[in-house]
Motif scaffolding. Structure first.
Motif, mmCIF file in Angstrom:
data_model
loop_
_atom_site.group_PDB
_atom_site.id
_atom_site.type_symbol
_atom_site.label_atom_id
_atom_site.label_comp_id
_atom_site.label_asym_id
_atom_site.label_seq_id
_atom_site.Cartn_x
_atom_site.Cartn_y
_atom_site.Cartn_z
ATOM 1 N N ALA A 7 13.511 -32.842 -75.103
ATOM 2 C CA ALA A 7 12.341 -32.863 -74.218
ATOM 3 C C ALA A 7 12.697 -33.473 -72.866
ATOM 4 C CB ALA A 7 11.205 -33.658 -74.863
ATOM 5 N N ILE A 8 13.470 -34.535 -72.880
ATOM 6 C CA ILE A 8 13.888 -35.170 -71.624
ATOM 7 C C ILE A 8 14.769 -34.222 -70.823
ATOM 8 C CG2 ILE A 8 15.315 -37.030 -70.656
ATOM 9 C CD1 ILE A 8 14.218 -38.812 -72.958
ATOM 10 N N GLU A 9 15.668 -33.523 -71.505
ATOM 11 C CA GLU A 9 16.553 -32.570 -70.824
ATOM 12 C C GLU A 9 15.741 -31.412 -70.231
ATOM 13 O OE1 GLU A 9 19.975 -30.870 -69.274
ATOM 14 O OE2 GLU A 9 19.587 -32.901 -69.977
ATOM 15 N N ALA A 10 14.766 -30.917 -70.970
ATOM 16 C CA ALA A 10 13.914 -29.832 -70.458
ATOM 17 C C ALA A 10 13.129 -30.303 -69.232
ATOM 18 C CB ALA A 10 12.957 -29.359 -71.547
ATOM 19 N N GLN A 11 12.624 -31.525 -69.270
ATOM 20 C CA GLN A 11 11.907 -32.066 -68.125
ATOM 21 C C GLN A 11 12.822 -32.166 -66.910
ATOM 22 O OE1 GLN A 11 10.851 -36.282 -68.111
ATOM 23 N NE2 GLN A 11 8.804 -35.733 -67.365
ATOM 24 N N ARG A 12 14.049 -32.622 -67.131
ATOM 25 C CA ARG A 12 15.017 -32.750 -66.035
ATOM 26 C C ARG A 12 15.303 -31.392 -65.412
ATOM 27 N NH1 ARG A 12 19.983 -31.802 -65.058
ATOM 28 N NH2 ARG A 12 20.521 -31.193 -67.169
ATOM 29 N N LYS A 13 15.500 -30.382 -66.248
ATOM 30 C CA LYS A 13 15.773 -29.029 -65.739
ATOM 31 C C LYS A 13 14.585 -28.477 -64.961
ATOM 32 C CE LYS A 13 19.289 -27.679 -69.051
ATOM 33 N NZ LYS A 13 19.657 -26.783 -70.140
ATOM 34 N N ASN A 14 13.376 -28.737 -65.459
ATOM 35 C CA ASN A 14 12.168 -28.290 -64.746
ATOM 36 C C ASN A 14 12.056 -28.950 -63.384
ATOM 37 O OD1 ASN A 14 11.342 -26.546 -66.753
ATOM 38 N ND2 ASN A 14 9.978 -28.039 -67.710
ATOM 39 N N GLN A 15 12.370 -30.231 -63.320
ATOM 40 C CA GLN A 15 12.313 -30.946 -62.050
ATOM 41 C C GLN A 15 13.353 -30.400 -61.078
ATOM 42 O OE1 GLN A 15 12.732 -35.036 -63.346
ATOM 43 N NE2 GLN A 15 10.519 -35.355 -63.320
ATOM 44 N N GLU A 16 14.558 -30.123 -61.569
ATOM 45 C CA GLU A 16 15.602 -29.566 -60.711
ATOM 46 C C GLU A 16 15.198 -28.196 -60.185
ATOM 47 O OE1 GLU A 16 19.192 -29.571 -63.021
ATOM 48 O OE2 GLU A 16 19.471 -31.731 -62.783
ATOM 49 N N GLY A 17 14.589 -27.381 -61.062
ATOM 50 C CA GLY A 17 14.126 -26.064 -60.645
ATOM 51 C C GLY A 17 13.052 -26.151 -59.580
ATOM 52 N N ALA A 18 12.141 -27.106 -59.736
ATOM 53 C CA ALA A 18 11.075 -27.292 -58.745
ATOM 54 C C ALA A 18 11.660 -27.767 -57.421
ATOM 55 C CB ALA A 18 10.044 -28.293 -59.261
ATOM 56 N N GLU A 19 12.638 -28.649 -57.484
ATOM 57 C CA GLU A 19 13.275 -29.147 -56.263
ATOM 58 C C GLU A 19 14.018 -28.015 -55.552
ATOM 59 O OE1 GLU A 19 15.670 -32.417 -57.604
ATOM 60 O OE2 GLU A 19 13.914 -33.678 -57.989
ATOM 61 N N ASP A 20 14.660 -27.128 -56.320
ATOM 62 C CA ASP A 20 15.352 -25.981 -55.721
ATOM 63 C C ASP A 20 14.368 -25.057 -55.014
ATOM 64 O OD1 ASP A 20 17.768 -26.922 -56.657
ATOM 65 O OD2 ASP A 20 17.861 -25.533 -58.372
ATOM 66 N N GLN A 21 13.194 -24.844 -55.611
ATOM 67 C CA GLN A 21 12.167 -23.992 -55.006
ATOM 68 C C GLN A 21 11.678 -24.588 -53.689
ATOM 69 O OE1 GLN A 21 11.111 -20.976 -55.879
ATOM 70 N NE2 GLN A 21 12.533 -20.940 -57.601
ATOM 71 N N VAL A 22 11.479 -25.881 -53.682
ATOM 72 C CA VAL A 22 11.038 -26.570 -52.450
ATOM 73 C C VAL A 22 12.114 -26.449 -51.371
ATOM 74 C CG1 VAL A 22 10.469 -28.837 -51.441
ATOM 75 C CG2 VAL A 22 9.463 -28.136 -53.625
ATOM 76 N N ALA A 23 13.356 -26.630 -51.744
ATOM 77 C CA ALA A 23 14.473 -26.549 -50.785
ATOM 78 C C ALA A 23 14.572 -25.148 -50.179
ATOM 79 C CB ALA A 23 15.771 -26.953 -51.464
ATOM 80 N N LYS A 24 14.366 -24.126 -51.011
ATOM 81 C CA LYS A 24 14.424 -22.732 -50.525
ATOM 82 C C LYS A 24 13.302 -22.448 -49.541
ATOM 83 C CE LYS A 24 16.752 -20.775 -54.535
ATOM 84 N NZ LYS A 24 16.619 -19.939 -55.724
ATOM 85 N N LYS A 25 12.095 -22.952 -49.856
ATOM 86 C CA LYS A 25 10.955 -22.738 -48.959
ATOM 87 C C LYS A 25 11.129 -23.474 -47.645
ATOM 88 C CE LYS A 25 7.504 -21.801 -52.485
ATOM 89 N NZ LYS A 25 6.272 -22.261 -53.131
ATOM 90 N N THR A 26 11.708 -24.661 -47.716
ATOM 91 C CA THR A 26 11.936 -25.458 -46.508
ATOM 92 C C THR A 26 12.988 -24.819 -45.622
ATOM 93 O OG1 THR A 26 11.397 -27.446 -47.784
ATOM 94 C CG2 THR A 26 12.486 -27.791 -45.678
ATOM 95 N N ALA A 27 14.017 -24.239 -46.229
ATOM 96 C CA ALA A 27 15.107 -23.618 -45.480
ATOM 97 C C ALA A 27 14.666 -22.302 -44.821
ATOM 98 C CB ALA A 27 16.298 -23.361 -46.389
ATOM 99 N N ALA A 28 13.686 -21.649 -45.390
ATOM 100 C CA ALA A 28 13.243 -20.344 -44.896
ATOM 101 C C ALA A 28 12.418 -20.402 -43.675
ATOM 102 C CB ALA A 28 12.460 -19.619 -45.967
#
Length: 151
Positions: A130-151
């Motif tokens: 569960a902790i690992e899944a949460q970490r992956k979800n957070q990383e995915g959300a951070e990647d989405q934010v980074a992509k939107k900011t870069a665009a």
């Protein structure tokens, strides 16, 4: 209410649970816990049973409440380690399922320190996943934010 009324309700709950009729068993376990708390304060095993049954039907918040009471009772009564460890393991799983990972870790660690059981080890693995899944979800959300900011 007699001092053994909780045993009658509990027996009916066990019978229904064994027949796979878990939802029907829940009210009987609840009644057994209620009666035990009123007439037999030395035996709160019915409270522990309710917590376990709630877990089996995925009512995790309810499971947490009853299992916390069960663990507190066991500590006050200085129940033997082998009896307290499973309640702590169940509480750790309920905490995991409600996203309370630090509490889950503490409960499972204590369970394992009292008496190492397969149940506690398995619940610890569920927590780690569960902790690992949460970490992956957070990383995915951070990647989405980074992509939107870069665009």
């Amino acid at each position: 209410m007699t001092t053994n009324s909780h045993q009658l309700y509990g027996s009916k709950g066990y019978l229904l649970h064994a027949q796979g009729r878990v939802q029907e068993a829940v009210p009987h376990f609840e009644r057994a816990a209620f009666v035990a708390e009123k007439v037999d304060k030395k035996n709160l095993q019915p409270v522990c049973n309710v917590g376990e049954v709630y877990g089996s039907v995925k009512r995790w918040e309810d499971a947490v409440s009853f299992l916390e009471s069960c663990v507190a009772w066991g500590e006050r009564a200085r129940e033997v380690k082998e009896k307290r460890a499973p309640a702590l393991a169940n509480l750790g799983l309920a905490y995991t399922k409600t996203g309370q990972y630090e509490k889950a870790k503490a409960a499972l660690k204590k369970s394992l320190s009292l008496h190492q059981t397969e149940q506690a080890v398995a619940n610890l693995q569920v927590l780690h996943r569960a902790i690992e899944a949460q970490r992956k979800n957070q990383e995915g959300a951070e990647d989405q934010v980074a992509k939107k900011t870069a665009a």
